[in-house]
Scaffold this active site. Structure first.
Site, PDB file in Angstrom:
ATOM      1  N   ASP A   1      -0.555  -4.819  -3.598  1.00 18.48           N
ATOM      2  CA  ASP A   1      -1.911  -4.285  -3.544  1.00 18.48           C
ATOM      3  C   ASP A   1      -1.991  -2.765  -3.492  1.00 18.48           C
ATOM      4  O   ASP A   1      -2.692  -2.195  -2.654  1.00 18.48           O
ATOM      5  CB  ASP A   1      -2.686  -4.881  -2.373  1.00 18.48           C
TER       6      ASP A   1
ATOM      7  N   HIS B   1      -6.912  -6.602   1.853  1.00 22.63           N
ATOM      8  CA  HIS B   1      -5.904  -5.607   1.488  1.00 22.63           C
ATOM      9  C   HIS B   1      -4.537  -5.962   2.063  1.00 22.63           C
ATOM     10  O   HIS B   1      -3.515  -5.773   1.400  1.00 22.63           O
ATOM     11  CB  HIS B   1      -6.362  -4.235   1.991  1.00 22.63           C
TER      12      HIS B   1
ATOM     13  N   SER C   1       0.831  -1.199   0.000  1.00 24.89           N
ATOM     14  CA  SER C   1       0.000   0.000   0.000  1.00 24.89           C
ATOM     15  C   SER C   1       0.873   1.258   0.000  1.00 24.89           C
ATOM     16  O   SER C   1       1.659   1.452  -0.914  1.00 24.89           O
ATOM     17  CB  SER C   1      -0.948  -0.048   1.199  1.00 24.89           C
TER      18      SER C   1
END
Length: 430
Positions: free
Chosen positions: A178, A388, A152
């Site tokens: 991700d 996530h 992220s």
């Protein structure tokens, strides 16, 4: 209803919360609970830590054991916003079992045990400079081969770090988990869907273009999170039940790195080794009382067992008995969000080192990355059954993909266990 709408509604549903083993159908928080949410020390996964002094402050770095040769690669892991270097604990155990390497896991500015001179400055430029200085402090000018691995926000920082002239000659690979610029990171994740629904979105209103547009809704998601927790166990259970992390073992080591004791101001990791499990988390009668209106009703699982469990929503600021709060107030970092992701796709494609992109959904590619992937400019792997926090939910799968990636590019060699796992012969992914 269009095909696009049907696809979104089918694939973008919030993830199921982990199964529980409650005895009663409407068990208040703690009743009939069978899972163990006792926190686990980072020492089970890392050999030691060092506090690195730089111009920006003192940075906590967790290290796995030294590799068998000084020129083995170092996996420099960069966590996402709100997490800490401990989110890579289970990944560290897996990757060091597969290939010869060392993991260098950094608590970024404003996170974990790092004490920066200006913890509020989370601009991409500052974070990149921090990583650069930490690595030069650790290794001087003779850096070993480096594999930058970021999740992220950390993925965005990893990409930009790889482009630095002082580090580029040593960066042998980049793995980004991700996060892409083009659409919201992990549209299938619980956090993203909580954010959308709390903001009044519906499935048919899902933005098709950019993550940049979606950042405006992040504040609504953050306002919906609990601010305080009764105990470390309470925080870990919320982490798992909310879908932030689906892997209980990972949450037990990573969550203490995200909360601090309200009384001492110290990170919860300092209490783990002497921590006494809380026998009765329902001090106000929640063990026996009927479910409150702020309880979260959770279904038991996909098997249709019919069991349900009420998990009492962590209380808000000021409530009695709330002992822990978040380490970082993410809402206050809003001015930096766009800078983390703007231009990320172009920067990723511009990096000279071999590149790997791991996603929780194939829908995560924007136009620029789609073209680049079709041209073979980077390797892509889609991992299913995860949210996530891909590297926490499925650390073994992530480690195997990254291990195969570095072996394919002859950056290191497999361990004896890695040889037995036949990693190098695995599929190259999408």
């Amino acid at each position: 209803m269009s095909t696009l709408q049907k696809t979104i509604m089918k694939n973008k549903l919030p993830p199921r919360c982990p199964k529980t083993s409650g005895v009663s159908k409407l068990a208040p928080f703690g009743a009939g609970r069978r899972k163990d949410y006792t926190p686990v020390s980072w020492k089970q996964y890392f050999e030691r830590f060092v506090d690195v002094e730089t111009d920006g402050g003192t940075f906590r770095v967790y290290l796995s054991p030294e590799p068998d040769h000084p020129q083995r690669p170092r996996f420099v892991t960069l966590h996402g916003g709100g997490y800490s270097g401990l989110s890579w604990a289970l990944f560290t155990e897996e990757i060091t079992n597969m290939v010869h390497c060392q993991v260098v896991s950094i608590d970024l500015r404003g996170h974990g045990e790092t004490k920066a001179n200006d913890s509020d400055d989370l601009s991409a430029e500052t974070l990149v400079k921090d990583v650069e200085q930490v690595l030069h402090k650790l290794y001087g000018d003779s850096l070993p081969p480096i594999i930058l691995v970021g999740h992220s926000m950390g993925g965005a920082i990893a990409v930009r770090t790889a482009l630095l002239p002082t580090l580029e000659p040593f960066v042998q690979g980049i793995a980004v988990i991700d996060v892409v610029e083009g659409i919201p990171p992990n549209c299938t994740g619980a956090a993203w869907w909580s954010m959308l629904h709390s903001s009044g979105y519906e499935e048919r209103q899902l933005p098709e273009s950019t993550a940049m547009d979606a950042l405006a809704s992040m504040q609504s998601f953050l306002r919906g999170r609990p601010t305080h927790f009764k105990s470390i166990e309470h925080a870990i259970e919320w982490c798992v039940r909310s879908g932030q992390v689906r892997n209980v073992d990972s949450a037990k080591v990573s969550m203490p790195g995200q909360i601090v004791n309200c009384d001492t101001g110290l990170l919860a990791t300092n209490e783990v080794e002497s921590y006494q499990p809380v026998e009765d988390l329902g001090e106000a009668g929640s063990r026996h009382d009927a479910p409150h209106h702020d309880s979260i009703l959770e279904e038991e699982g996909a098997e249709g067992e019919g069991m349900q469990h009420h998990f009492a929503k962590p209380a808000v600021t000021g409530d009695r008995g709330m002992k822990y709060r978040w380490r970082i107030a993410l809402a206050g970092t809003e001015r930096h969000w766009a800078g983390w992701f703007r231009g990320l796709s172009a920067a990723f494609l511009a990096a000279r080192a071999p590149r790997l992109l791991l996603l929780a959904s194939v829908d995560g590619l924007d136009r620029e990355l789609t073209v680049g992937q079709m041209q073979g400019k980077f390797q892509m792997q889609v991992l299913t059954r995860c949210g996530h926090a891909v590297h926490e939910d499925t650390p073994g799968e992530v480690a195997r993909v990254i291990a195969a990636f570095v072996l394919r590019h002859h950056i290191t060699t497999a361990t004896d266990n890695g040889e037995l796992m036949n990693i190098a012969s695995g599929p190259p992914g999408c």
